[in-house]
Scaffold this motif. Structure first.
Motif, PDB file in Angstrom:
ATOM      1  N   VAL A  43       0.873  -1.171   0.000  1.00  0.00           N
ATOM      2  CA  VAL A  43       0.000   0.000   0.000  1.00  0.00           C
ATOM      3  C   VAL A  43       0.910   1.221   0.000  1.00  0.00           C
ATOM      4  CG1 VAL A  43      -1.763   1.267   1.277  1.00  0.00           C
ATOM      5  CG2 VAL A  43      -1.802  -1.233   1.270  1.00  0.00           C
ATOM      6  N   LEU A  44       0.679   2.134  -0.911  1.00  0.00           N
ATOM      7  CA  LEU A  44       1.496   3.339  -0.977  1.00  0.00           C
ATOM      8  C   LEU A  44       1.205   4.242   0.218  1.00  0.00           C
ATOM      9  CD1 LEU A  44       1.054   4.111  -4.778  1.00  0.00           C
ATOM     10  CD2 LEU A  44       3.059   3.129  -3.662  1.00  0.00           C
ATOM     11  N   ASP A  45       2.211   4.972   0.660  1.00  0.00           N
ATOM     12  CA  ASP A  45       2.055   5.883   1.790  1.00  0.00           C
ATOM     13  C   ASP A  45       0.888   6.841   1.546  1.00  0.00           C
ATOM     14  OD1 ASP A  45       4.207   4.768   3.083  1.00  0.00           O
ATOM     15  OD2 ASP A  45       5.627   6.291   2.391  1.00  0.00           O
ATOM     16  N   GLY A  46       0.032   6.957   2.548  1.00  0.00           N
ATOM     17  CA  GLY A  46      -1.100   7.875   2.455  1.00  0.00           C
ATOM     18  C   GLY A  46      -2.271   7.348   1.640  1.00  0.00           C
ATOM     19  N   GLU A  47      -2.182   6.143   1.145  1.00  0.00           N
ATOM     20  CA  GLU A  47      -3.241   5.551   0.327  1.00  0.00           C
ATOM     21  C   GLU A  47      -3.870   4.378   1.053  1.00  0.00           C
ATOM     22  OE1 GLU A  47      -4.256   6.814  -2.586  1.00  0.00           O
ATOM     23  OE2 GLU A  47      -2.752   8.400  -2.469  1.00  0.00           O
TER      24      GLU A  47
END
Length: 63
Positions: A43-47
């Motif tokens: 999971v990408l940071d902030g997503e």
């Protein structure tokens, strides 16, 4: 589906990778059905969405 090709070892080895949104089960089935194997989920940071990195298996590249 984003796809990239990378050439390594002076062009001797071709690596084909793709990234698929994990919620896209049809896209994952499509990629696996064509010889891609899962390498990583993240999971990408902030997503919130989970992504799946896949790489074309060696035997699939020889077709």
């Amino acid at each position: 589906m984003a796809q990239e090709q990378r050439w390594t070892n002076g062009g001797d080895e071709r690596v084909v990778e793709t990234v698929v949104l994990a919620a896209n089960t049809e896209g994952l089935r499509f990629a696996v059905g064509r010889g891609f194997v899962e390498r990583e989920r993240y999971v990408l940071d902030g997503e919130r969405e989970e992504w799946v990195d896949l790489r074309l298996a060696d035997d699939a590249r020889e077709r």
